[in-house]
Every structure is written in C-alpha cells, then in structure tokens.
Design a protein around this motif. Structure first.
Motif, mmCIF file in Angstrom:
data_model
loop_
_atom_site.group_PDB
_atom_site.id
_atom_site.type_symbol
_atom_site.label_atom_id
_atom_site.label_comp_id
_atom_site.label_asym_id
_atom_site.label_seq_id
_atom_site.Cartn_x
_atom_site.Cartn_y
_atom_site.Cartn_z
ATOM 1 N N TYR A 27 0.858 -1.185 0.000
ATOM 2 C CA TYR A 27 0.000 0.000 0.000
ATOM 3 C C TYR A 27 0.897 1.238 0.000
ATOM 4 C CZ TYR A 27 -3.532 -3.377 1.400
ATOM 5 O OH TYR A 27 -4.363 -4.458 1.435
ATOM 6 N N PRO A 28 0.343 2.381 -0.379
ATOM 7 C CA PRO A 28 1.157 3.613 -0.368
ATOM 8 C C PRO A 28 1.647 3.949 1.039
ATOM 9 C CG PRO A 28 -0.975 3.979 -1.454
ATOM 10 C CD PRO A 28 -1.023 2.611 -0.850
ATOM 11 N N ALA A 29 2.811 4.540 1.102
ATOM 12 C CA ALA A 29 3.413 4.897 2.394
ATOM 13 C C ALA A 29 2.535 5.862 3.188
ATOM 14 C CB ALA A 29 4.794 5.499 2.174
ATOM 15 N N THR A 30 1.640 6.570 2.503
ATOM 16 C CA THR A 30 0.796 7.554 3.183
ATOM 17 C C THR A 30 -0.231 6.926 4.121
ATOM 18 O OG1 THR A 30 -0.709 7.580 1.287
ATOM 19 C CG2 THR A 30 1.012 9.278 1.357
ATOM 20 N N ILE A 31 -0.515 5.627 3.990
ATOM 21 C CA ILE A 31 -1.482 5.016 4.908
ATOM 22 C C ILE A 31 -0.807 4.472 6.169
ATOM 23 C CG2 ILE A 31 -2.963 4.379 2.964
ATOM 24 C CD1 ILE A 31 -2.410 1.392 4.028
ATOM 25 N N LYS A 46 -2.848 2.839 8.954
ATOM 26 C CA LYS A 46 -3.951 3.638 9.489
ATOM 27 C C LYS A 46 -5.259 3.259 8.808
ATOM 28 C CE LYS A 46 -1.948 7.515 8.343
ATOM 29 N NZ LYS A 46 -1.680 8.937 8.126
ATOM 30 N N HIS A 47 -5.201 2.341 7.851
ATOM 31 C CA HIS A 47 -6.383 1.976 7.072
ATOM 32 C C HIS A 47 -7.262 1.000 7.874
ATOM 33 C CE1 HIS A 47 -8.882 0.455 3.830
ATOM 34 N NE2 HIS A 47 -8.491 1.526 3.124
ATOM 35 N N PRO A 48 -8.504 1.368 8.173
ATOM 36 C CA PRO A 48 -9.339 0.534 9.048
ATOM 37 C C PRO A 48 -9.595 -0.880 8.524
ATOM 38 C CG PRO A 48 -10.553 2.495 8.288
ATOM 39 C CD PRO A 48 -9.171 2.581 7.743
ATOM 40 N N GLU A 49 -9.796 -1.050 7.223
ATOM 41 C CA GLU A 49 -10.087 -2.386 6.700
ATOM 42 C C GLU A 49 -8.849 -3.278 6.721
ATOM 43 O OE1 GLU A 49 -11.930 -1.743 2.907
ATOM 44 O OE2 GLU A 49 -13.679 -0.787 3.827
ATOM 45 N N LEU A 56 -8.107 -9.736 12.781
ATOM 46 C CA LEU A 56 -8.775 -11.038 12.716
ATOM 47 C C LEU A 56 -7.767 -12.174 12.539
ATOM 48 C CD1 LEU A 56 -11.933 -10.229 10.563
ATOM 49 C CD2 LEU A 56 -11.907 -11.099 12.905
ATOM 50 N N CYS A 57 -6.764 -11.942 11.719
ATOM 51 C CA CYS A 57 -5.703 -12.947 11.546
ATOM 52 C C CYS A 57 -5.005 -13.219 12.870
ATOM 53 C CB CYS A 57 -4.672 -12.476 10.523
ATOM 54 S SG CYS A 57 -5.263 -12.398 8.834
#
Length: 194
Positions: A27-31, A46-49, A56-57
C-alpha cells in the motif's frame, strides 16, 4: 500454553505484518504512521479495513497458540491473481527443555524482535522488483480440529479458514531473517522468494 508467549508472539506478528506491508509497498506509504516499538521506529497501517483483517488474523493466531497447534504462519505478498510472489514465514517449534528463569524479563526476546525488525528493513531493497498491483494473504498451518474450533467461534466467524492442499513449491531463494527463543519456543523467521 504460556499466556506471556501468546501475548508477545501476537504483538510481534502485528508489528511484523504492518512493517512487511510498508517495506514491500503493498500500500502507499501515506497510509502508514511511524511508531516506536522495541526501541526502534516501526510502521503501522492507518487503514481501518487493513487493520481489521490483520486483527482477525492475529485473533486466529492467538487461538491456535492457545491450543498449542500452530506450526507456521505465512504472510504472503501476492499478485493480482493471488499467487504468492514472496512469503514471510514464521515457524514455531516447542523446545524440549525450557528454563523459566532464562530471560525472565524478556530482555533477550526484545533484542531479537528488534533485530528481526531491523533485518526486515535491510532486505526491503531485494523486494522492490515486485509488480505494482499486489495484495497479501495470511496462511496459518494448524490441524483440522483447531480449524473447526476457529470456524465455530463467534468472535472469529468473520475470518474465513480455507483448507488448502499441501504442496511443495520450488523456491529460487530463501533469506533467513532471525531465529530466536521465546518462552520455551523457537521461532524461525525467513523469506521465501519465488
């Protein structure tokens, strides 16, 4: 199973998973946000999903550890067809001899976890030629009764367990990351490159 071992292992895998996502640029470094863990800078999504899936894992990992049935965790970076391109493997092996007084304050364990995180950042340059459109999957190697137990646990019902056939893949390269002892278990961490 030792609750301290479970807690430290799950915390370690959380740090490892987020850092793998960051260093492999799934993912992009911004997240990602910088945090401090094991006295070094680490990254956390920081991405909730993404965080929900990882959580869960990790709940499933904790359940397998409680049952004493977790043999391996594979964090696979996959292509758009979900074929693994590179796997970060964590093998768990119970030691025959365990001294409760050895590393009672987990000083050596923290040093090993820090060394793993630093090794991860140093090999990231070997993983830059992966395709741009990539994702990830987590594989847990356990037994059938634990898989059934997890599938019937209401807290884990959102985490799909799918049995896969045991197959042996030809590997081009294995990069060892770290082997360390944690509360009577050995954990071998390495990277499998296709």
């Amino acid at each position: 199973m030792d609750n301290c071992f479970i807690d430290v292992t799950v915390e370690f895998l959380a740090v490892a998973f987020h850092n793998i996502l960051y260093y492999v640029s799934v993912y992009p470094a911004t997240i990602f946000e910088m945090r401090k863990k094991y006295s070094i800078v680490v990254y956390r999504s920081k991405h909730p999903e993404v965080n929900q899936y990882i959580d869960l894992c990790l709940k499933s990992v904790a359940e397998c550890l409680k049952n004493g049935t977790l043999k391996r965790v594979e964090f696979a970076v996959t292509n758009e067809d979900y074929t693994p391109l590179v796997k970060f493997v964590f093998d768990f092996d119970k030691n025959a001899v365990y001294d409760e007084n050895a590393d009672a304050y987990l000083v050596q364990a923290e040093q090993n976890l820090r060394a793993f995180s630093l090794n991860l950042s140093t090999i990231s340059n070997k993983l830059q030629n992966l395709p741009e459109n990539k994702s990830f999957t987590v594989f847990l190697h356990t037994n059938e009764s634990t898989a059934v137990s997890i599938a019937s646990n209401p807290d884990l019902e959102d985490f799909p367990l799918v049995e896969i056939e045991d197959k042996v893949d030809e590997l081009e390269k294995i990069l060892p990351l770290r082997r360390f002892i944690l509360r009577g278990y050995s954990i071998d961490a390495y990277v499998e490159l296709k």
